[in-house]
Design a protein around this motif. Structure first.
Motif, PDB file in Angstrom:
ATOM      1  N   LYS A 136       0.839  -1.193   0.000  1.00 20.40           N
ATOM      2  CA  LYS A 136       0.000   0.000   0.000  1.00 20.40           C
ATOM      3  C   LYS A 136       0.878   1.250   0.000  1.00 20.40           C
ATOM      4  O   LYS A 136       1.961   1.271   0.573  1.00 20.40           O
ATOM      5  N   LEU A 137       0.413   2.315  -0.658  1.00 20.77           N
ATOM      6  CA  LEU A 137       1.156   3.567  -0.734  1.00 20.77           C
ATOM      7  C   LEU A 137       1.499   4.078   0.664  1.00 20.77           C
ATOM      8  O   LEU A 137       0.627   4.199   1.526  1.00 20.77           O
ATOM      9  N   HIS A 138       2.778   4.345   0.898  1.00 17.63           N
ATOM     10  CA  HIS A 138       3.212   4.880   2.185  1.00 17.63           C
ATOM     11  C   HIS A 138       4.425   5.767   1.968  1.00 17.63           C
ATOM     12  O   HIS A 138       5.062   5.735   0.916  1.00 17.63           O
ATOM     13  N   PHE A 139       4.739   6.578   2.965  1.00 19.81           N
ATOM     14  CA  PHE A 139       5.796   7.568   2.814  1.00 19.81           C
ATOM     15  C   PHE A 139       6.729   7.565   4.019  1.00 19.81           C
ATOM     16  O   PHE A 139       6.345   7.160   5.118  1.00 19.81           O
ATOM     17  N   SER A 140       7.937   8.061   3.785  1.00 15.41           N
ATOM     18  CA  SER A 140       8.893   8.326   4.862  1.00 15.41           C
ATOM     19  C   SER A 140       9.365   9.772   4.677  1.00 15.41           C
ATOM     20  O   SER A 140       9.003  10.436   3.697  1.00 15.41           O
ATOM     21  N   ILE A 141      10.170  10.256   5.611  1.00 18.14           N
ATOM     22  CA  ILE A 141      10.705  11.619   5.457  1.00 18.14           C
ATOM     23  C   ILE A 141      11.520  11.721   4.180  1.00 18.14           C
ATOM     24  O   ILE A 141      11.443  12.704   3.447  1.00 18.14           O
ATOM     25  N   ASP A 142      12.312  10.682   3.893  1.00 15.48           N
ATOM     26  CA  ASP A 142      13.115  10.682   2.673  1.00 15.48           C
ATOM     27  C   ASP A 142      12.243  10.675   1.428  1.00 15.48           C
ATOM     28  O   ASP A 142      12.645  11.185   0.380  1.00 15.48           O
ATOM     29  N   SER A 143      11.051  10.093   1.531  1.00  8.97           N
ATOM     30  CA  SER A 143      10.137  10.060   0.384  1.00  8.97           C
ATOM     31  C   SER A 143       9.757  11.473  -0.026  1.00  8.97           C
ATOM     32  O   SER A 143       9.753  11.817  -1.215  1.00  8.97           O
ATOM     33  N   TYR A 144       9.438  12.309   0.935  1.00 11.11           N
ATOM     34  CA  TYR A 144       9.061  13.694   0.627  1.00 11.11           C
ATOM     35  C   TYR A 144      10.245  14.469   0.065  1.00 11.11           C
ATOM     36  O   TYR A 144      10.099  15.270  -0.855  1.00 11.11           O
ATOM     37  N   THR A 145      11.434  14.207   0.602  1.00 13.70           N
ATOM     38  CA  THR A 145      12.638  14.856   0.081  1.00 13.70           C
ATOM     39  C   THR A 145      12.859  14.471  -1.374  1.00 13.70           C
ATOM     40  O   THR A 145      13.210  15.300  -2.208  1.00 13.70           O
ATOM     41  N   MET A 146      12.648  13.203  -1.661  1.00 16.57           N
ATOM     42  CA  MET A 146      12.812  12.689  -3.015  1.00 16.57           C
ATOM     43  C   MET A 146      11.832  13.348  -3.978  1.00 16.57           C
ATOM     44  O   MET A 146      12.174  13.724  -5.097  1.00 16.57           O
ATOM     45  N   MET A 147      10.592  13.529  -3.536  1.00 18.12           N
ATOM     46  CA  MET A 147       9.561  14.114  -4.392  1.00 18.12           C
ATOM     47  C   MET A 147       9.789  15.599  -4.618  1.00 18.12           C
ATOM     48  O   MET A 147       9.563  16.120  -5.709  1.00 18.12           O
ATOM     49  N   VAL A 148      10.281  16.290  -3.594  1.00 18.51           N
ATOM     50  CA  VAL A 148      10.463  17.737  -3.700  1.00 18.51           C
ATOM     51  C   VAL A 148      11.709  18.084  -4.498  1.00 18.51           C
ATOM     52  O   VAL A 148      11.709  19.019  -5.295  1.00 18.51           O
ATOM     53  N   SER A 149      12.792  17.345  -4.276  1.00 21.06           N
ATOM     54  CA  SER A 149      14.047  17.680  -4.934  1.00 21.06           C
ATOM     55  C   SER A 149      14.778  16.435  -5.392  1.00 21.06           C
ATOM     56  O   SER A 149      15.324  15.694  -4.582  1.00 21.06           O
TER      57      SER A 149
END
Length: 268
Positions: free
Chosen positions: A47-60
């Motif tokens: 299932k779709l899930h996120f970590s702090i690094d996931s958001y970093t990856m998406m933003v930059s």
């Protein structure tokens, strides 16, 4: 007489082909058993899930690849190449969660099946189910546990973890076959994906060495362990020195995790 000789050769070839076919079927069965175990163990992570690094990856994207990328800075050169290829292919490892999860599951299942085959020198059909089950349980303990579960949380890095595990486990197989150069190359590639994966290599070569000398003390076993230790040290040293050299040349910034190593080893 000559006819009987050729018939004997043909019969031997047919027998060998049959044995190889049985062996492949056995490995395939183990693979699907291992995959089902991985699926049941790690199913929630599909299932779709996120970590702090996931958001970093998406933003930059620069945080995962580029001159200031975390992979390059920390000596994960193979990982940087993988992430660059993934980016060029337009794959979003954060949002395409299932792709990364299933890739790592298939990798884990393949590794468990092959390790079991290697432990019995490709003669699974000659072993009883209990012996195979014991080795399988050991493999499952190594690749289906809470520590590996943490890796599944970081969906953006699952391709990297997959390459790291494959590299280090294949390096152990080459070590078993006394193909030292290939062992070093694959270990270096796996280590340059994710340094912690070298643990798989260490444990496997120890098991292979113990099995080779029938679980008895043998000075040749000590020699093989030293060779494995020097190989690990060589991979670490080359990765460390290359990272430091690139920092000195200004190719990557000076904020590597290698800076945590005792300053006596730092290159000025």
């Amino acid at each position: 007489m000559l006819t009987k000789y050729f018939e004997w050769i043909k019969g031997s070839m047919d027998t060998s082909a049959e044995e190889q076919l049985r062996e492949k079927k056995m490995v395939h069965k183990l693979f699907w058993i291992d995959f089902i175990v991985c699926f049941l163990f790690f199913m929630p992570f599909i299932k779709l899930h996120f970590s702090i690094d996931s958001y970093t990856m998406m933003v930059s994207q620069n945080s995962a690849w580029g001159g200031a990328g975390a992979h390059l800075v920390n000596g994960r050169f193979t990982a940087a190449l993988i992430m660059a290829a993934v980016h060029l292919l337009g794959i979003d490892l954060v949002l395409d969660t299932a792709l990364g999860v299933f890739t790592f599951m298939f990798c884990s299942a393949w590794c468990m099946a092959k390790i079991t085959e290697w432990m019995f020198d490709g003669k699974l059909d000659e072993k009883n189910w209990l012996e195979i089950a014991v080795v399988q349980m050991g493999c499952m303990t190594g690749l289906c546990n809470v520590f590996i579960a943490e890796w599944y949380q970081f969906t953006e890095a699952l391709f990297v973890y997959t390459a790291a595990v494959l590299g280090c486990i294949c390096a152990a197989d080459f070590f078993r076959k006394n193909r030292r150069i290939l062992s070093f190359i694959f270990l270096a590639a796996g280590y340059s994906c994710y340094q912690a994966a070298i643990a798989f290599y260490v444990f496997l070569i120890l098991f292979f060495i113990l099995k080779k000398y029938e679980y008895r003390f043998d000075i040749r076993g000590i020699r093989d362990m030293m060779i494995g230790a020097f190989e690990c040290a060589g991979v670490f040293a080359s990765n460390f020195l290359l990272t430091k050299l690139l920092i000195l040349q200004g190719v990557i910034p000076d904020n590597s995790r290698y800076n945590d190593i005792n300053s006596n080893f730092a290159l000025e």
